[in-house]
Design a protein around this motif. Structure first.
Motif, mmCIF file in Angstrom:
data_model
loop_
_atom_site.group_PDB
_atom_site.id
_atom_site.type_symbol
_atom_site.label_atom_id
_atom_site.label_comp_id
_atom_site.label_asym_id
_atom_site.label_seq_id
_atom_site.Cartn_x
_atom_site.Cartn_y
_atom_site.Cartn_z
ATOM 1 N N UNK A 110 -4.013 -39.638 22.589
ATOM 2 C CA UNK A 110 -3.663 -39.056 23.825
ATOM 3 C C UNK A 110 -3.488 -40.227 24.765
ATOM 4 N N UNK A 111 -2.436 -40.064 25.639
ATOM 5 C CA UNK A 111 -2.398 -40.878 26.791
ATOM 6 C C UNK A 111 -2.290 -40.357 28.137
ATOM 7 N N UNK A 112 -2.226 -41.077 29.082
ATOM 8 C CA UNK A 112 -2.367 -40.261 30.746
ATOM 9 C C UNK A 112 -1.060 -39.635 30.690
ATOM 10 N N UNK A 113 0.539 -40.292 30.374
ATOM 11 C CA UNK A 113 1.146 -39.609 30.189
ATOM 12 C C UNK A 113 2.114 -39.854 29.046
ATOM 13 N N UNK A 114 2.317 -38.689 27.927
ATOM 14 C CA UNK A 114 2.827 -39.237 26.897
ATOM 15 C C UNK A 114 4.434 -39.528 26.995
ATOM 16 N N UNK A 115 4.955 -40.783 26.556
ATOM 17 C CA UNK A 115 6.086 -41.112 26.940
ATOM 18 C C UNK A 115 7.288 -39.942 26.281
ATOM 19 N N UNK A 116 6.887 -39.890 25.000
ATOM 20 C CA UNK A 116 7.923 -39.154 24.145
ATOM 21 C C UNK A 116 7.998 -37.577 24.595
ATOM 22 N N UNK A 117 6.995 -37.226 25.085
ATOM 23 C CA UNK A 117 6.924 -35.726 25.825
ATOM 24 C C UNK A 117 7.535 -35.550 27.037
ATOM 25 N N UNK A 118 7.358 -36.798 27.681
ATOM 26 C CA UNK A 118 8.184 -36.708 29.045
ATOM 27 C C UNK A 118 9.645 -36.875 28.793
ATOM 28 N N UNK A 119 9.899 -37.513 27.959
ATOM 29 C CA UNK A 119 11.559 -37.800 27.584
ATOM 30 C C UNK A 119 12.000 -36.504 27.147
ATOM 31 N N UNK A 120 11.299 -35.746 26.208
ATOM 32 C CA UNK A 120 11.882 -34.427 25.883
ATOM 33 C C UNK A 120 12.044 -33.506 26.955
ATOM 34 N N UNK A 121 11.258 -33.513 27.805
ATOM 35 C CA UNK A 121 11.354 -32.521 28.804
ATOM 36 C C UNK A 121 12.394 -32.818 29.819
ATOM 37 N N UNK A 122 12.538 -34.371 29.943
ATOM 38 C CA UNK A 122 13.735 -34.778 30.994
ATOM 39 C C UNK A 122 15.156 -34.548 30.431
ATOM 40 N N UNK A 123 15.153 -35.054 29.187
ATOM 41 C CA UNK A 123 16.629 -35.059 28.482
ATOM 42 C C UNK A 123 16.331 -35.108 27.050
ATOM 43 N N UNK A 124 16.418 -34.030 26.305
ATOM 44 C CA UNK A 124 15.909 -33.656 25.016
ATOM 45 C C UNK A 124 17.135 -33.729 23.951
ATOM 46 N N UNK A 125 18.026 -34.679 24.432
ATOM 47 C CA UNK A 125 19.386 -34.529 23.446
ATOM 48 C C UNK A 125 19.302 -35.416 22.115
ATOM 49 N N UNK A 126 18.095 -36.105 21.964
ATOM 50 C CA UNK A 126 17.887 -36.666 20.699
ATOM 51 C C UNK A 126 18.618 -38.098 20.622
ATOM 52 N N UNK A 127 19.146 -38.706 21.692
ATOM 53 C CA UNK A 127 19.703 -39.916 21.516
ATOM 54 C C UNK A 127 19.400 -40.709 23.046
ATOM 55 N N UNK A 128 19.229 -41.994 22.791
ATOM 56 C CA UNK A 128 18.785 -42.745 23.767
ATOM 57 C C UNK A 128 19.913 -44.016 23.607
ATOM 58 N N UNK A 129 20.603 -44.489 24.737
ATOM 59 C CA UNK A 129 21.697 -45.361 24.757
ATOM 60 C C UNK A 129 20.817 -46.696 24.530
ATOM 61 N N UNK A 130 19.763 -47.080 25.420
ATOM 62 C CA UNK A 130 19.509 -48.283 25.379
ATOM 63 C C UNK A 130 17.718 -48.226 25.357
ATOM 64 N N UNK A 131 17.240 -49.178 24.407
ATOM 65 C CA UNK A 131 15.823 -49.342 24.648
ATOM 66 C C UNK A 131 15.472 -50.909 24.726
ATOM 67 N N UNK A 132 14.761 -51.065 25.670
ATOM 68 C CA UNK A 132 14.445 -52.786 25.982
ATOM 69 C C UNK A 132 12.636 -52.651 25.999
ATOM 70 N N UNK A 133 12.405 -53.808 25.338
ATOM 71 C CA UNK A 133 10.989 -54.091 25.277
ATOM 72 C C UNK A 133 10.861 -55.319 26.095
#
Length: 368
Positions: A110-133
C-alpha cells in the motif's frame, strides 16, 4: 501475556544444544548487521521496505473519492499527489492531453496515496499522453510499471541511463540507452524501463540538453533544462539526483518550476542555460533538502517564486524539509505547502492566468 510469551521463548532457547544456540545468535547478528547496512547505504530501499509511517496511519490515508481534488475542465490543472516521501505530479492540459511526472513510492502493498487509484478517479480514459521519470530513484518510479499496464502511454521522457538487465527485451528502443554512461542495477528500475520501451506505439525521448514537450497547444510552453551527454558522463556513478531536468511550465503568463531531485550540477546547469524568469510556483527539489546543492539560495533567488510545494513524508528519516531550506523560503516571503500537512494539492489555472489552490476538497484559495 507478553511476559509469558517471553518466558516461553527463553525456555525453548535453553533446550537447544550449544551449536544451535551459537547458530541462532550468529543469524540474529547477521540480520541486525544487514538492517544497519541497508539503513546507511541504501536508505531509499530501507525507507521503501519499512516506511516512515505506521501501517495504521497509511491505511487511514489511502486514496478514496473524498480525497481526490476537483479539477476544472478547460483549465491547466496540476496535481501534486500526496505520495509521502516521494514525487508524483499529474498535469491536465486545457486541450485534453495529460502528463504524469514521476510515480511515487511503494510501501509493502500500500501507499500513502496510490498513484494509479488517484489517476483512475481523476481521469479514467485509459490513455496517458506523456509520462516522465526525472531520475531512477525508487521514490520517483516504483509505482509506474502498473500505471503502464493500465494506461496506453503515448510518449515517455526518460533519464539517459541504461540498465544491467533488460529481462529478455528485444525492443529496438532499448538501443537508445546503449551508450549511456550510467548503469542502473536495481531490479525494479529494470522492470520499469523494460515496460516503457515495450509499450506499443509509444515514443521514447531522452532527458538530454534543452528540450520542449512535443505536441502541446500553442498557448502552453513546457521547456526542460537537462544535462548533456558529456555532463551525464561526468556524474559520479552513485549520483542520480542530478539526472533530474529542471522544467518551466507556462500558461497565460503563469509559470511553474519543476525540479525532480535536482542537486548542484542540475541546478547550475539550469542557471547557466536558462533565462532568468519570475516564476509563480516552485515544486521544491528533493523533498525540501538543502544538501548537495539542492535549493541553493542562488537558484531560489533566480526563480523567485511566490508559492512553493514540498512533497515529503511525515516524520521521514531524512528530516525533510531541512530547516536551512525553510529559512531561505521564509526569508523570501514564499508561501509553502507541505503535502503531508495539506494532502494532495491541485493548482488550477484559468484562461486569464489566475490560479486557484485546493487541498483535499477544501475551499479553493485564490492566488495572484
Amino acid at each position: 501475556m507478553a511476559k509469558k510469551t517471553t518466558k516461553s521463548f527463553w525456555r525453548i532457547f535453553k533446550n537447544f544444544g550449544t551449536r544451535s544456540k551459537i547458530a541462532i545468535i550468529i543469524i540474529a547478528v547477521i540480520l541486525v548487521a544487514a538492517l544497519v547496512a541497508l539503513y546507511f547505504y541504501k536508505p531509499d530501499l530501507f525507507s521503501a521496505i519499512f516506511g516512515n509511517q505506521s501501517q495504521g496511519e497509511l491505511l487511514g490515508s489511502l486514496i478514496s473519492e473524498e480525497t481526490v481534488l476537483t479539477s476544472i475542465d478547460g483549465n491547466l490543472n496540476v496535481h501534486f499527489i500526496n505520495v509521502g516521501q516521494g514525487d508524483a505530479i499529474y498535469i491536465e492540459f486545457p486541450d485534453g492531453k495529460d502528463m504524469l511526472i514521476d510515480g511515487g513510492r511503494q510501501f509493502g502493498t500500500s501507499t500513502v496515496t496510490d498513484v494509479l487509484d488517484y489517476l483512475k478517479l481523476v481521469d479514467d480514459d485509459r490513455n496517458l499522453t506523456y509520462l516522465m521519470v526525472t531520475h531512477p530513484d525508487y521514490d520517483h518510479f516504483s509505482m509506474l510499471t502498473k500505471v503502464i499496464e493500465y494506461y496506453d502511454v503515448d510518449n515517455f521522457y526518460l533519464p539517459y541511463a541504461d540498465v544491467d538487465d533488460w529481462k529478455g527485451s528485444t525492443d529496438p528502443d532499448k538501443d537508445k540507452f546503449a551508450d549511456a554512461p550510467a548503469k542502473i542495477d536495481t531490479s525494479s528500475y529494470c522492470s520499469f524501463l523494460k515496460a516503457a520501451v515495450e509499450e506499443p506505439d509509444a515514443n521514447i525521448f531522452l532527458n538530454l540538453d534543452i528540450f520542449e514537450i512535443e505536441g502541446l497547444c500553442d498557448d502552453i510552453s513546457f521547456v526542460f533544462y537537462a544535462l548533456s551527454e558529456e555532463e551525464y558522463a561526468e556524474l559520479p556513478k552513485s549520483e542520480r539526483n542530478d539526472m533530474s531536468p529542471v522544467g518551466i511550465l507556462e500558461y497565460k503568463g503563469y509559470q511553474i518550476v519543476f525540479t525532480g531531485d535536482a542537486a548542484e550540477d542540475a541546478t547550475q546547469n539550469y542557471l547557466d542555460d536558462s533565462p532568468t524568469v519570475d516564476c509563480d510556483l516552485l515544486k521544491v527539489a528533493h523533498h525540501g533538502s538543502s544538501k548537495d546543492g539542492s535549493n541553493s539560495a542562488e537558484f531560489l533567488n533566480d526563480v523567485s517564486c511566490e508559492y512553493a510545494v514540498i512533497s515529503c513524508g511525515k516524520d521521514n528519516t531524512y528530516n525533510h524539509p531541512h530547516t536551512e531550506l525553510m529559512d531561505r523560503l521564509n526569508a523570501m516571503d514564499t508561501t509553502v505547502y507541505l503535502t503531508y500537512e495539506t494532502g494532495s494539492i491541485v493548482v488550477s489555472i484559468d484562461a486569464s492566468g489566475t490560479a486557484a489552490f485546493s487541498f483535499n476538497n477544501l475551499a479553493l484559495r485564490e492566488a495572484a
